[in-house]
Design a protein around this motif. Structure first.
Motif, PDB file in Angstrom:
ATOM      1  N   GLN A  66       3.593  -2.473 -10.734  1.00 11.60           N
ATOM      2  CA  GLN A  66       3.806  -3.793 -10.950  1.00 11.60           C
ATOM      3  C   GLN A  66       4.133  -3.638 -12.809  1.00 11.60           C
ATOM      4  OE1 GLN A  66       0.508  -6.171  -9.679  1.00 11.60           O
ATOM      5  NE2 GLN A  66       1.796  -7.025  -8.128  1.00 11.60           N
ATOM      6  N   GLU A  67       3.087  -2.943 -13.093  1.00 13.35           N
ATOM      7  CA  GLU A  67       3.279  -2.617 -14.737  1.00 13.35           C
ATOM      8  C   GLU A  67       4.377  -1.777 -14.871  1.00 13.35           C
ATOM      9  OE1 GLU A  67      -0.471  -0.978 -15.403  1.00 13.35           O
ATOM     10  OE2 GLU A  67      -1.596  -2.916 -15.714  1.00 13.35           O
ATOM     11  N   GLY A  68       4.771  -0.738 -14.173  1.00 14.25           N
ATOM     12  CA  GLY A  68       5.930  -0.350 -14.222  1.00 14.25           C
ATOM     13  C   GLY A  68       7.142  -0.808 -14.163  1.00 14.25           C
ATOM     14  N   ILE A  69       7.336  -1.768 -13.308  1.00 13.69           N
ATOM     15  CA  ILE A  69       8.301  -2.565 -13.290  1.00 13.69           C
ATOM     16  C   ILE A  69       8.847  -3.459 -14.290  1.00 13.69           C
ATOM     17  CG2 ILE A  69       9.337  -4.526 -11.954  1.00 13.69           C
ATOM     18  CD1 ILE A  69       8.202  -3.558  -9.369  1.00 13.69           C
ATOM     19  N   ALA A  70       7.415  -3.893 -14.873  1.00 15.27           N
ATOM     20  CA  ALA A  70       7.572  -4.795 -16.184  1.00 15.27           C
ATOM     21  C   ALA A  70       7.964  -3.781 -17.239  1.00 15.27           C
ATOM     22  CB  ALA A  70       6.152  -5.396 -16.521  1.00 15.27           C
ATOM     23  N   ALA A  71       7.603  -2.619 -17.283  1.00 10.88           N
ATOM     24  CA  ALA A  71       7.740  -1.798 -18.483  1.00 10.88           C
ATOM     25  C   ALA A  71       9.226  -0.988 -18.634  1.00 10.88           C
ATOM     26  CB  ALA A  71       6.665  -0.494 -18.636  1.00 10.88           C
ATOM     27  N   GLY A  72       9.890  -1.307 -17.215  1.00  7.49           N
ATOM     28  CA  GLY A  72      11.028  -0.699 -16.995  1.00  7.49           C
ATOM     29  C   GLY A  72      11.181   1.050 -16.500  1.00  7.49           C
ATOM     30  N   THR A  73       9.827   1.248 -15.966  1.00  6.90           N
ATOM     31  CA  THR A  73       9.701   2.623 -15.543  1.00  6.90           C
ATOM     32  C   THR A  73       9.831   2.720 -14.304  1.00  6.90           C
ATOM     33  OG1 THR A  73       7.432   2.530 -15.645  1.00  6.90           O
ATOM     34  CG2 THR A  73       8.608   3.348 -17.537  1.00  6.90           C
ATOM     35  N   VAL A  74      10.006   1.750 -13.570  1.00  7.06           N
ATOM     36  CA  VAL A  74      10.101   1.591 -12.104  1.00  7.06           C
ATOM     37  C   VAL A  74      11.159   0.489 -11.721  1.00  7.06           C
ATOM     38  CG1 VAL A  74       9.073   1.020  -9.763  1.00  7.06           C
ATOM     39  CG2 VAL A  74       7.421   1.965 -11.520  1.00  7.06           C
ATOM     40  N   ALA A  75      11.961   0.848 -10.894  1.00 11.38           N
ATOM     41  CA  ALA A  75      13.042  -0.004 -10.420  1.00 11.38           C
ATOM     42  C   ALA A  75      12.395  -0.971  -9.727  1.00 11.38           C
ATOM     43  CB  ALA A  75      14.250   0.725  -9.791  1.00 11.38           C
ATOM     44  N   PRO A  76      12.989  -2.450  -9.833  1.00 10.52           N
ATOM     45  CA  PRO A  76      12.578  -3.477  -8.849  1.00 10.52           C
ATOM     46  C   PRO A  76      12.254  -3.083  -7.693  1.00 10.52           C
ATOM     47  CG  PRO A  76      14.450  -4.258 -10.464  1.00 10.52           C
ATOM     48  CD  PRO A  76      14.195  -2.804 -10.503  1.00 10.52           C
ATOM     49  N   CYS A  77      11.049  -3.578  -7.064  1.00 11.57           N
ATOM     50  CA  CYS A  77      10.913  -3.218  -5.507  1.00 11.57           C
ATOM     51  C   CYS A  77       9.722  -4.042  -5.256  1.00 11.57           C
ATOM     52  CB  CYS A  77      10.550  -1.796  -5.519  1.00 11.57           C
ATOM     53  SG  CYS A  77       9.010  -1.117  -6.321  1.00 11.57           S
ATOM     54  N   ASN A  78       9.093  -3.813  -4.064  1.00  3.20           N
ATOM     55  CA  ASN A  78       8.022  -4.706  -3.463  1.00  3.20           C
ATOM     56  C   ASN A  78       6.875  -3.332  -3.520  1.00  3.20           C
ATOM     57  OD1 ASN A  78       5.777  -5.653  -2.074  1.00  3.20           O
ATOM     58  ND2 ASN A  78       7.301  -6.807  -0.623  1.00  3.20           N
ATOM     59  N   PRO A  79       6.004  -3.575  -4.632  1.00  2.00           N
ATOM     60  CA  PRO A  79       5.037  -2.480  -4.944  1.00  2.00           C
ATOM     61  C   PRO A  79       3.988  -2.651  -3.453  1.00  2.00           C
ATOM     62  CG  PRO A  79       5.376  -3.725  -6.799  1.00  2.00           C
ATOM     63  CD  PRO A  79       6.178  -4.528  -5.888  1.00  2.00           C
ATOM     64  N   SER A  80       3.862  -3.781  -3.005  1.00  2.00           N
ATOM     65  CA  SER A  80       2.698  -3.645  -1.816  1.00  2.00           C
ATOM     66  C   SER A  80       3.475  -3.018  -0.725  1.00  2.00           C
ATOM     67  CB  SER A  80       2.562  -5.036  -1.523  1.00  2.00           C
ATOM     68  OG  SER A  80       1.586  -5.812  -2.625  1.00  2.00           O
ATOM     69  N   ALA A  81       4.628  -3.181  -0.395  1.00  3.38           N
ATOM     70  CA  ALA A  81       5.265  -2.719   0.538  1.00  3.38           C
ATOM     71  C   ALA A  81       5.402  -1.107   0.497  1.00  3.38           C
ATOM     72  CB  ALA A  81       6.624  -3.221   1.053  1.00  3.38           C
ATOM     73  N   ILE A  82       5.696  -0.593  -0.761  1.00  2.00           N
ATOM     74  CA  ILE A  82       5.653   0.792  -1.110  1.00  2.00           C
ATOM     75  C   ILE A  82       4.402   1.512  -0.767  1.00  2.00           C
ATOM     76  CG2 ILE A  82       6.063   2.503  -2.870  1.00  2.00           C
ATOM     77  CD1 ILE A  82       8.620   1.168  -2.055  1.00  2.00           C
ATOM     78  N   VAL A  83       3.345   0.713  -1.479  1.00  2.00           N
ATOM     79  CA  VAL A  83       2.013   1.442  -0.920  1.00  2.00           C
ATOM     80  C   VAL A  83       1.384   1.449   0.548  1.00  2.00           C
ATOM     81  CG1 VAL A  83      -0.585   1.272  -1.427  1.00  2.00           C
ATOM     82  CG2 VAL A  83       1.282   1.066  -3.541  1.00  2.00           C
ATOM     83  N   MET A  84       1.972   0.384   1.232  1.00  2.00           N
ATOM     84  CA  MET A  84       1.732   0.347   2.531  1.00  2.00           C
ATOM     85  C   MET A  84       2.418   1.651   3.339  1.00  2.00           C
ATOM     86  SD  MET A  84       2.000  -2.816   5.295  1.00  2.00           S
ATOM     87  CE  MET A  84       0.809  -3.936   3.987  1.00  2.00           C
ATOM     88  N   MET A  85       3.771   1.652   2.807  1.00  2.00           N
ATOM     89  CA  MET A  85       4.387   2.612   3.503  1.00  2.00           C
ATOM     90  C   MET A  85       3.829   3.907   3.417  1.00  2.00           C
ATOM     91  SD  MET A  85       8.560   3.842   2.763  1.00  2.00           S
ATOM     92  CE  MET A  85       9.028   2.113   3.187  1.00  2.00           C
ATOM     93  N   VAL A  86       3.356   4.281   2.301  1.00  2.00           N
ATOM     94  CA  VAL A  86       2.791   5.764   1.733  1.00  2.00           C
ATOM     95  C   VAL A  86       1.699   5.879   2.556  1.00  2.00           C
ATOM     96  CG1 VAL A  86       1.928   7.066   0.172  1.00  2.00           C
ATOM     97  CG2 VAL A  86       3.958   5.682  -0.297  1.00  2.00           C
ATOM     98  N   ARG A  87       0.723   4.860   2.712  1.00  2.00           N
ATOM     99  CA  ARG A  87      -0.363   4.932   3.256  1.00  2.00           C
ATOM    100  C   ARG A  87      -0.286   5.119   4.930  1.00  2.00           C
ATOM    101  NH1 ARG A  87      -5.627   0.773   4.146  1.00  2.00           N
ATOM    102  NH2 ARG A  87      -6.814   1.951   5.443  1.00  2.00           N
ATOM    103  N   ALA A  88       0.811   4.347   5.604  1.00  2.00           N
ATOM    104  CA  ALA A  88       1.227   4.583   6.709  1.00  2.00           C
ATOM    105  C   ALA A  88       1.703   5.850   7.241  1.00  2.00           C
ATOM    106  CB  ALA A  88       2.175   3.547   7.352  1.00  2.00           C
ATOM    107  N   ILE A  89       2.226   6.508   6.106  1.00  2.00           N
ATOM    108  CA  ILE A  89       2.932   7.761   6.391  1.00  2.00           C
ATOM    109  C   ILE A  89       1.741   8.817   6.627  1.00  2.00           C
ATOM    110  CG2 ILE A  89       4.097   9.810   5.307  1.00  2.00           C
ATOM    111  CD1 ILE A  89       6.209   7.581   4.648  1.00  2.00           C
ATOM    112  N   ASN A  90       0.767   8.631   5.548  1.00  2.00           N
ATOM    113  CA  ASN A  90      -0.420   9.621   5.523  1.00  2.00           C
ATOM    114  C   ASN A  90      -1.235   9.306   6.668  1.00  2.00           C
ATOM    115  OD1 ASN A  90      -3.680   9.278   4.691  1.00  2.00           O
ATOM    116  ND2 ASN A  90      -2.536  11.162   3.977  1.00  2.00           N
ATOM    117  N   ASP A  91      -1.602   8.067   7.306  1.00  2.00           N
ATOM    118  CA  ASP A  91      -2.137   7.981   8.450  1.00  2.00           C
ATOM    119  C   ASP A  91      -1.602   8.668   9.653  1.00  2.00           C
ATOM    120  OD1 ASP A  91      -4.340   6.756   6.866  1.00  2.00           O
ATOM    121  OD2 ASP A  91      -3.646   4.637   7.678  1.00  2.00           O
ATOM    122  N   GLY A  92      -0.277   8.350   9.675  1.00  2.00           N
ATOM    123  CA  GLY A  92       0.405   8.816  10.816  1.00  2.00           C
ATOM    124  C   GLY A  92       0.497  10.370  10.956  1.00  2.00           C
TER     125      GLY A  92
END
Length: 210
Positions: free
Chosen positions: A140-166
């Motif tokens: 979220q801070e990256g989006i505000a600072a312009g270092t992260v493109a607009p996205c859904n941070p919660s969904a990104i983190v959930m996806m990464v965790r799901a990949i790790n678990d799987g």
């Protein structure tokens, strides 16, 4: 008056016991377990009234170790997207060689801990929630600072965790190497979100050297 329990000794006994239980199976008797550990049955029961309590102690120990391991790996990483990716790699590296052990611990707690299972699940969930919240805030801070493109941070983190678990389950079941999965995650999902402060740049995946 009962003597206080030594936390260091208790952790050591738990890890020793889990190694034996994983090898011999939970059907082994308390007497046999204590004998292989080189201690008396009353000593083992003094520290651990059940096999579930042994697994609980081991899980708490591994979670503490994982936190320290991940924190050290993330310390030199500043970009929010890089931190998400390096967090995934760090978790995987920490789990490497211990996959079967983690699966076994979960099974022991689930089968023997009874009502305490909910407490163990809640404690583990709290551990993961702290890391999830930290990564979401960073994005979220990256989006505000312009270092992260607009996205859904919660969904990104959930996806990464799901990949790790799987992939953890796959490594336990089939010994599958998840490197290609992680590289696809980077190139297709994370790299396009990675921006430099004043201009977008073609991102390269962070080093995966170990």
């Amino acid at each position: 008056m009962a003597r206080p329990k030594d936390p260091g000794k208790r952790i050591g006994l738990a890890l020793q016991a889990i190694e034996i239980l994983e090898r011999e199976g939970v059907e082994i008797s308390v007497e046999q377990l204590a004998g292989q550990m080189g201690i008396k049955r009353p000593t083992l029961l003094y520290h651990f009234p059940s096999y579930g309590s042994i697994a609980e102690e081991a899980i708490k120990h591994y979670l503490a170790e994982a936190s320290a391991f991940i924190a050290k790996r993330l310390a030199p990483v500043s970009h929010p997207i890089d931190r998400v990716y390096q967090h995934l790699l760090a978790v995987t590296d920490f789990q490497r060689g211990k996959e079967a052990r983690f699966a076994f611990l979960t099974q022991v707690v689930a089968s023997t801990a009874g009502r305490r299972m909910r407490q163990v699940v809640q404690a583990t969930a709290m551990y993961f929630e702290l890391h999830r919240a930290s990564m979401v805030k960073s994005l979220q801070e990256g989006i505000a600072a312009g270092t992260v493109a607009p996205c859904n941070p919660s969904a990104i983190v959930m996806m990464v965790r799901a990949i790790n678990d799987g992939t953890l389950i796959q490594r336990v079941a089939t010994k599958t190497d998840a490197t290609a999965v992680y590289e696809l995650l980077w190139s297709s999902v994370l790299a396009p979100l990675r921006l430099e402060p004043k201009a977008a740049s073609r991102a390269r995946p962070p080093s995966t050297s170990r």
